[in-house]
Design an enzyme around this catalytic site. Sequence first.
Site, mmCIF file in Angstrom:
data_model
loop_
_atom_site.group_PDB
_atom_site.id
_atom_site.type_symbol
_atom_site.label_atom_id
_atom_site.label_comp_id
_atom_site.label_asym_id
_atom_site.label_seq_id
_atom_site.Cartn_x
_atom_site.Cartn_y
_atom_site.Cartn_z
ATOM 1 N N HIS A 193 0.819 -1.218 0.000
ATOM 2 C CA HIS A 193 0.000 0.000 0.000
ATOM 3 C C HIS A 193 0.850 1.264 0.000
ATOM 4 O O HIS A 193 2.037 1.236 0.310
ATOM 5 C CB HIS A 193 -0.926 0.002 1.222
ATOM 6 C CG HIS A 193 -0.203 0.187 2.517
ATOM 7 N ND1 HIS A 193 0.392 -0.848 3.195
ATOM 8 C CD2 HIS A 193 0.038 1.305 3.257
ATOM 9 C CE1 HIS A 193 0.967 -0.383 4.287
ATOM 10 N NE2 HIS A 193 0.777 0.922 4.357
ATOM 11 N N ASP A 225 1.193 5.209 1.522
ATOM 12 C CA ASP A 225 0.803 6.195 2.533
ATOM 13 C C ASP A 225 0.896 7.578 1.903
ATOM 14 O O ASP A 225 1.921 7.922 1.307
ATOM 15 C CB ASP A 225 1.781 6.178 3.723
ATOM 16 C CG ASP A 225 1.577 4.996 4.647
ATOM 17 O OD1 ASP A 225 0.635 4.217 4.446
ATOM 18 O OD2 ASP A 225 2.391 4.868 5.590
ATOM 19 N N HIS A 271 -2.001 10.772 6.097
ATOM 20 C CA HIS A 271 -1.911 9.705 7.101
ATOM 21 C C HIS A 271 -1.460 10.269 8.452
ATOM 22 O O HIS A 271 -1.932 9.837 9.495
ATOM 23 C CB HIS A 271 -0.930 8.649 6.583
ATOM 24 C CG HIS A 271 -0.677 7.506 7.502
ATOM 25 N ND1 HIS A 271 -1.653 6.931 8.287
ATOM 26 C CD2 HIS A 271 0.471 6.807 7.777
ATOM 27 C CE1 HIS A 271 -1.126 5.934 8.993
ATOM 28 N NE2 HIS A 271 0.150 5.851 8.699
ATOM 29 N N HIS A 273 8.183 8.077 8.926
ATOM 30 C CA HIS A 273 6.948 8.480 8.241
ATOM 31 C C HIS A 273 6.852 10.008 8.161
ATOM 32 O O HIS A 273 6.590 10.587 7.117
ATOM 33 C CB HIS A 273 5.723 7.983 9.017
ATOM 34 C CG HIS A 273 5.286 6.585 8.689
ATOM 35 N ND1 HIS A 273 5.816 5.483 9.281
ATOM 36 C CD2 HIS A 273 4.338 6.127 7.830
ATOM 37 C CE1 HIS A 273 5.212 4.400 8.815
ATOM 38 N NE2 HIS A 273 4.302 4.755 7.931
ATOM 39 N N GLU A 329 4.705 0.653 1.240
ATOM 40 C CA GLU A 329 5.010 -0.357 2.260
ATOM 41 C C GLU A 329 4.443 -1.710 1.847
ATOM 42 O O GLU A 329 3.472 -1.796 1.107
ATOM 43 C CB GLU A 329 4.424 0.075 3.615
ATOM 44 C CG GLU A 329 5.120 1.314 4.162
ATOM 45 C CD GLU A 329 4.424 1.939 5.370
ATOM 46 O OE1 GLU A 329 5.132 2.435 6.259
ATOM 47 O OE2 GLU A 329 3.171 1.956 5.406
#
Length: 223
Positions: free
Chosen positions: A65, A67, A71, A176, A188
Site C-alpha cells: 500500500h 501512505d 496519514h 513516516h 510499504e
Amino acid sequence: MPYASEAASNKPQNFNEIYDISVPLNKAPIYPGDRQFSQEWMERMDKGDGYNLSALSLGSHAGTHLDFPAHLLEGGKRQEEYHPGSFIMPAEVVCVPGDGPVLPGSLPESWTESGQALLFKTGNSRRNLMHQASFSDDFISLSVQATRLCVAREVRLVGIDYISVDEYGDNSLPVHRTLLENDILILEGIDLAAVPCGRYTLICLPLKIEGAEASPVRAVLIR
Ligand SMILES: [Zn+2]
C-alpha cells in the site's frame, strides 16, 4: 515473480521483465491494531446461486500500500490530490546487507536524477516476511539519517519490504513524518525477494477513493 517467460502474446510490448512486487491481500501480515482482511461470499455458484459475488473488508494500509501525507499530517495531501502520473516513475531497487536498520551508507553512491523511487530490499525479503501471515516485530526499518538523505536527494517515493518504514514500537513515527512532511510517498509491504537490485520503472496505482490517507496498490517493476 517475473513474467518474462510467458507467451509472447501475453507480454506487453517493449518490456523484457515484469516483476509483481505486490503480496496477496488475503495472506499478508497485518499491523497490530489494523483490521483483518476478509472476503465474504454473498452469492456462491457452488451453493446454487446464479453467480459468484463477494464483499471485501480491509484496512486502507492492507498488504502492499501507499501512505499519503494525510496519514500523519493535519491538512496533508490525500489520494485525489495526486495526478496518476505521480505513481509511475523510475525506481532503483537497493540491496541492503545486514540485519540492522537501513543506514545512509546503503543509499546508492551514484545519482543521476531527482524524482526517482528508492526501494530497499533488506533482510525482510531474505526472511520472506511479507509471506508470513503472522506479524513480525523485528523487521528491518529505515533509520532517520537515511531518511534525511532521501529527502536531500529529492527522492519521490521510498519503499520498504515490510509493512512499516518505522521501527516497531516508536509511535512518534519519525521516518513516516520526515518523508510525508517532504511530500515523499511511502510504499510499504512490497515483496522484493525475487527482484534483482538495479533500475526499473515502478507502477503503483492506488484505488480511487476520495479522502483516502492510504490505499492498497498493485505494484509492479518493469524494465
Ligand atoms: Zn501505511
